[in-house]
Enzyme design. Structure first.
Site, short mmCIF file in Angstrom:
data_model
loop_
_atom_site.label_atom_id
_atom_site.label_comp_id
_atom_site.label_asym_id
_atom_site.label_seq_id
_atom_site.Cartn_x
_atom_site.Cartn_y
_atom_site.Cartn_z
N ASN A 64 43.15 28.12 45.59
CA ASN A 64 41.93 28.16 44.44
C ASN A 64 40.77 27.42 45.48
O ASN A 64 41.48 26.77 47.38
CB ASN A 64 42.33 26.53 43.80
CG ASN A 64 43.15 25.56 45.12
OD1 ASN A 64 43.65 25.63 45.56
ND2 ASN A 64 43.49 24.06 44.45
N GLU A 66 37.67 24.18 45.83
CA GLU A 66 37.17 23.05 45.24
C GLU A 66 35.96 22.99 45.96
O GLU A 66 35.66 24.10 46.94
CB GLU A 66 37.49 22.08 45.18
CG GLU A 66 39.48 22.02 44.90
CD GLU A 66 40.05 20.61 44.96
OE1 GLU A 66 40.81 20.84 44.13
OE2 GLU A 66 39.51 19.42 45.19
N CYS A 69 30.53 19.92 43.72
CA CYS A 69 30.07 19.93 42.32
C CYS A 69 31.68 20.53 41.72
O CYS A 69 31.66 21.26 41.19
CB CYS A 69 28.77 20.63 41.94
SG CYS A 69 28.77 20.33 40.65
N CYS A 75 39.21 28.15 41.11
CA CYS A 75 41.62 28.55 40.30
C CYS A 75 41.82 29.83 41.28
O CYS A 75 40.49 31.01 41.10
CB CYS A 75 41.75 28.87 38.83
SG CYS A 75 41.63 27.58 38.56
N GLU A 77 44.19 31.82 40.30
CA GLU A 77 44.34 33.35 39.65
C GLU A 77 42.92 33.94 39.38
O GLU A 77 43.10 35.19 39.64
CB GLU A 77 44.80 32.71 38.02
CG GLU A 77 46.13 31.68 37.95
CD GLU A 77 45.97 30.45 38.02
OE1 GLU A 77 46.98 29.41 37.88
OE2 GLU A 77 44.95 30.07 38.99
N CYS A 109 45.85 26.94 34.08
CA CYS A 109 44.41 25.74 33.31
C CYS A 109 44.41 26.94 31.82
O CYS A 109 44.33 28.09 31.65
CB CYS A 109 43.46 25.65 33.97
SG CYS A 109 42.58 27.11 34.26
N CYS A 112 41.89 30.07 33.28
CA CYS A 112 42.47 31.23 33.58
C CYS A 112 43.26 31.87 32.57
O CYS A 112 43.63 33.30 32.77
CB CYS A 112 43.76 30.44 35.16
SG CYS A 112 43.03 29.96 36.13
#
Length: 163
Positions: A64, A66, A69, A75, A77, A109, A112
């Site tokens: 992941n 980040e 914003c 992610c 995946e 999630c 994903c």
């Protein structure tokens, strides 16, 4: 006597296939745990790694990433799948997902799940814990009654847009 020997050979072959499968899953989970180490997550502090296996044995990893914003983060995946697609792969055998959660298995999630579904509903997903234990599911199990590319190929009504 010959029948007993054949049965023994069949059982031996099945055990060999099972052991090979378990070794492949363990290796894939290990690769996802390694990928997790590269996660860029200064905001959530929630590291996730993924390892995507193609049918020819190629593995693409992802973590992941980040962003300040928040909606621009990606992610693990989707990182792994995007790397594979950018190299020409579209058909996947399995994906392993890992995190630092010890008390429950990591689960992808919703975004994903839909992203994985784009490439089929019938491939394996290994949800793991840091100790390597895992639960095996299929993409279709994670996103039942899903919408996929084949749904866009069906007949549609001819409605004119008034705007």
């Amino acid at each position: 006597m010959g029948d007993v020997q054949i049965t023994h050979e069949v059982r031996h072959d099945a055990a060999d296939r099972l052991n090979g499968h378990l070794a492949e899953v363990k290796e894939l989970i290990g690769r996802s745990l390694e990928a997790k180490k590269f996660a860029y997550c200064p905001y959530s502090k929630f590291r996730v790694g993924a390892a995507l296996l193609t049918h020819d044995g190629t593995v693409f990893t992802g973590c992941n990433v980040e962003n300040a914003c928040f909606c621009l983060g990606i992610c693990a995946e989707r990182t792994a799948i995007s790397k594979a697609v950018s190299e020409g792969y579209r058909d996947f055998k399995a994906i392993a997902i890992s995190s630092d959660m010890c008390e429950q298995f990591i689960s992808p999630c919703g975004g994903c799940r839909q992203f994985m579904r784009e490439f089929g509903a019938n491939w394996d997903v290994y949800l793991s814990k840091p100790d390597g234990s895992h639960v095996e599911m299929r993409v279709g199990d994670l996103l039942p009654a899903s919408f996929g590319p084949e749904d866009l190929k069906g007949k549609k009504s001819n409605i004119m847009n008034e705007f």
